[in-house]
Write a protein that holds these residues in place. Sequence first.
Motif, short mmCIF file in Angstrom:
data_model
loop_
_atom_site.label_atom_id
_atom_site.label_comp_id
_atom_site.label_asym_id
_atom_site.label_seq_id
_atom_site.Cartn_x
_atom_site.Cartn_y
_atom_site.Cartn_z
N HIS A 389 0.93 -1.20 0.04
CA HIS A 389 0.17 -0.03 0.07
C HIS A 389 0.98 1.23 -0.18
O HIS A 389 2.14 1.15 0.11
N ILE A 390 0.27 2.36 -0.11
CA ILE A 390 1.14 3.75 -0.27
C ILE A 390 1.22 4.16 1.33
O ILE A 390 0.47 4.02 1.92
N LYS A 391 2.53 4.31 1.31
CA LYS A 391 2.99 4.85 2.78
C LYS A 391 2.19 5.96 3.07
O LYS A 391 2.05 6.97 2.58
N GLY A 392 1.63 5.85 4.45
CA GLY A 392 0.78 6.84 5.10
C GLY A 392 -0.80 6.87 4.76
O GLY A 392 -1.48 7.53 5.60
N SER A 393 -1.11 5.88 3.83
CA SER A 393 -2.39 5.51 3.70
C SER A 393 -3.03 4.98 4.91
O SER A 393 -2.41 4.29 5.50
N ILE A 394 -4.46 5.33 5.02
CA ILE A 394 -5.21 4.44 5.94
C ILE A 394 -6.09 3.43 5.22
O ILE A 394 -6.55 3.61 4.09
N ASN A 395 -6.46 2.47 5.92
CA ASN A 395 -7.17 1.30 5.33
C ASN A 395 -8.58 1.37 6.00
O ASN A 395 -8.57 0.85 7.15
N LEU A 396 -9.30 1.82 5.15
CA LEU A 396 -11.11 1.54 5.41
C LEU A 396 -11.55 0.89 4.66
O LEU A 396 -12.02 1.24 3.62
N THR A 397 -11.68 -0.51 4.67
CA THR A 397 -12.31 -1.50 3.99
C THR A 397 -13.71 -1.05 3.78
O THR A 397 -14.57 -0.78 4.43
N LEU A 398 -14.01 -1.16 2.25
CA LEU A 398 -15.53 -0.79 1.80
C LEU A 398 -16.41 -1.51 2.60
O LEU A 398 -17.46 -0.94 2.98
N GLY A 399 -16.16 -2.75 2.93
CA GLY A 399 -17.39 -3.69 3.48
C GLY A 399 -17.67 -3.23 5.09
O GLY A 399 -18.76 -3.19 5.52
N ASP A 400 -16.56 -2.09 5.62
CA ASP A 400 -17.17 -1.67 6.94
C ASP A 400 -17.70 -0.23 6.83
O ASP A 400 -17.94 0.38 7.99
N MET A 401 -17.85 0.37 5.71
CA MET A 401 -17.97 1.90 5.51
C MET A 401 -19.51 2.12 5.84
O MET A 401 -19.88 3.32 6.25
N THR A 402 -20.40 1.23 5.90
CA THR A 402 -21.71 1.37 6.41
C THR A 402 -21.91 1.34 7.85
O THR A 402 -22.76 1.55 8.54
N ASP A 403 -20.78 0.89 8.78
CA ASP A 403 -20.77 0.44 10.20
C ASP A 403 -20.77 2.00 10.70
O ASP A 403 -20.00 3.15 10.35
N PRO A 404 -21.42 2.42 11.89
CA PRO A 404 -21.60 3.85 12.51
C PRO A 404 -20.23 4.03 13.10
O PRO A 404 -19.57 2.90 13.58
N GLY A 405 -19.67 5.15 12.88
CA GLY A 405 -18.37 5.54 13.59
C GLY A 405 -17.00 5.33 12.75
O GLY A 405 -16.16 5.90 12.87
N THR A 406 -17.28 4.51 11.33
CA THR A 406 -16.16 4.31 10.68
C THR A 406 -15.65 5.96 10.01
O THR A 406 -14.34 5.88 9.54
N MET A 407 -16.41 6.70 9.82
CA MET A 407 -16.00 8.04 9.22
C MET A 407 -15.79 9.09 10.29
O MET A 407 -15.69 10.40 9.83
N ALA A 408 -15.82 8.82 11.59
CA ALA A 408 -15.74 9.90 12.55
C ALA A 408 -14.37 10.75 12.53
O ALA A 408 -14.59 11.66 12.98
N ASP A 409 -13.41 10.01 12.03
CA ASP A 409 -12.30 10.66 12.01
C ASP A 409 -11.97 11.57 10.90
O ASP A 409 -11.04 12.42 10.75
N PHE A 410 -12.72 11.65 9.86
CA PHE A 410 -12.95 12.62 8.93
C PHE A 410 -13.32 13.85 9.31
O PHE A 410 -14.57 13.89 9.87
N ASP A 411 -12.94 15.10 9.07
CA ASP A 411 -13.59 16.31 9.17
C ASP A 411 -13.39 17.07 7.84
O ASP A 411 -12.69 16.55 6.80
N GLU A 412 -14.05 18.38 7.94
CA GLU A 412 -14.35 19.03 6.77
C GLU A 412 -12.84 19.81 6.26
O GLU A 412 -12.72 20.07 5.10
N ASN A 413 -11.80 19.83 7.01
CA ASN A 413 -10.14 19.93 6.42
C ASN A 413 -9.54 19.09 5.85
O ASN A 413 -8.73 19.37 5.11
N HIS A 414 -10.16 17.76 5.94
CA HIS A 414 -9.32 16.80 5.23
C HIS A 414 -9.57 16.73 3.82
O HIS A 414 -10.87 16.85 3.12
#
Length: 467
Positions: A389-414
């Motif tokens: 994988h690309i150094k520094g990337s985060i792994n957010l598996t597609l199958g987990d993206m409907t679970d509550p809280g998986t996107m909580a770490d993203f904000d409008e500045n990202h």
Amino acid sequence: MFVKQLYTGCLSEAAYFIESGGVAVVIDPLRDIDVYLDLATERNATIKYIFETHFHADFVSGHLELAKATGAQIVFGPDAETGFDAYVAKDNEEFAIGALTLKVLHTPGHTLESSCYLLLDEQKAPYALFTGDTLFVGDVGRPDLFSGDLTKEELADLLFDSLNNKIKTLPDHVIVYPAHGPGSACGKNLGPDTHSTIGDEKSSNYALLATDKQAFIEEVTSGLTTPPSYFPINAKINKEGYDALQGIMKKAMQPLTPAEFKQKSKEGALILDTRPATEFGDGFVPGSISIGLEGRFAEWAGSLLPFDKEIILVTPVGKEEETVVRMARVGFDNVNGYLNGGYPAWEAAGEARDMVISIEPDELAMDLPHDENLVIVDVRKPAEYASGHIKGSINLTLGDMTDPGTMADFDENHNLYVHCQGGYRSIIACSILKREGIHNLRNVEGGYNKMKDEKGLEVIQEKSVLN
């Protein structure tokens, strides 16, 4: 003797049609049954039995539809308990198919009722084994699915006995016809072929090479990924029964004007867009989720979409019925209309539109050193991510993206740069992110396949995971 494998690539699923002397049987049919009826007509045969190897978790079987259409008897192996009329066979029980014989081999392990069917030729010699999810090419069925109160270790114990006492004892020349091929989530790592022989599997399949039961149990139960969320839903449907496809199609095949479509969306219907990923990115109805028909459509639909919410469709024109059928294969009975004329009709009506901006890997490489808010989101499976994988990337598996809280770490500045392996899954991910109100994103075209060769993007591995 006539034996035909009917393989459905997007589900990695194999059904079988066997005929002799005008008598036919079908093993593990899909919910849309026309292909089996057509084969029976072509062979001038009557379908007498429908054999189910187990309660399938990854698709809705066509056993009830086919039985209703033909009067054929549904047959399960021992220990099956159904919510509908079915014959539960005994271990080693035999069924005549013209001059052929189909013998039941109870092989618990994947599930308690799992059974294989041994086809004996006109001389009663073993010819082929229809293994369901008990044995695949290069793999075996995972023991952690719809399994009652038993643990995966207890089922693996049963599976070891089934393989050694029922399957490995068969002649090497016997053809192995499994219920699934490569890509199926019903095993850990299925081989590339959709059939094999007992001899080939005994010489190459790790599960048949195992001689120590405890080591086998540890091997089979380790490294299992979380099964798709729709698996228990489909297994329950197959066990208890379901509504006829005809009624589902009638409700789903309602053409909607853009105004009617818009109103249903306002009332809470979820919009599913099944056009190719590239077309979706160029423009779509706001709030839509993209799952293109060109990929593993049914599997992703089952994994990402709700079964208890009304769904309305945007499809390529002429693909409305195909979309509904493929959704019904994994248990979706909640489609209630489609946009008449497809997305061009929405545009022509002057309605609001959204889009996904796509960029080439070289643009990401240029932006990366200068943007402290840049986040590379890799939506591949953990094993894919670990292998490179690309150094520094985060792994957010597609199958987990409907679970509550998986996107909580993203904000409008990202500034999110989203990718998968080739581009199909990342567009799905972008559509989900946008539906959640996250719009500051880019899709990286070509995914990791192109990114790994781009100068300025450093690739690393998770060796601890791979080892």
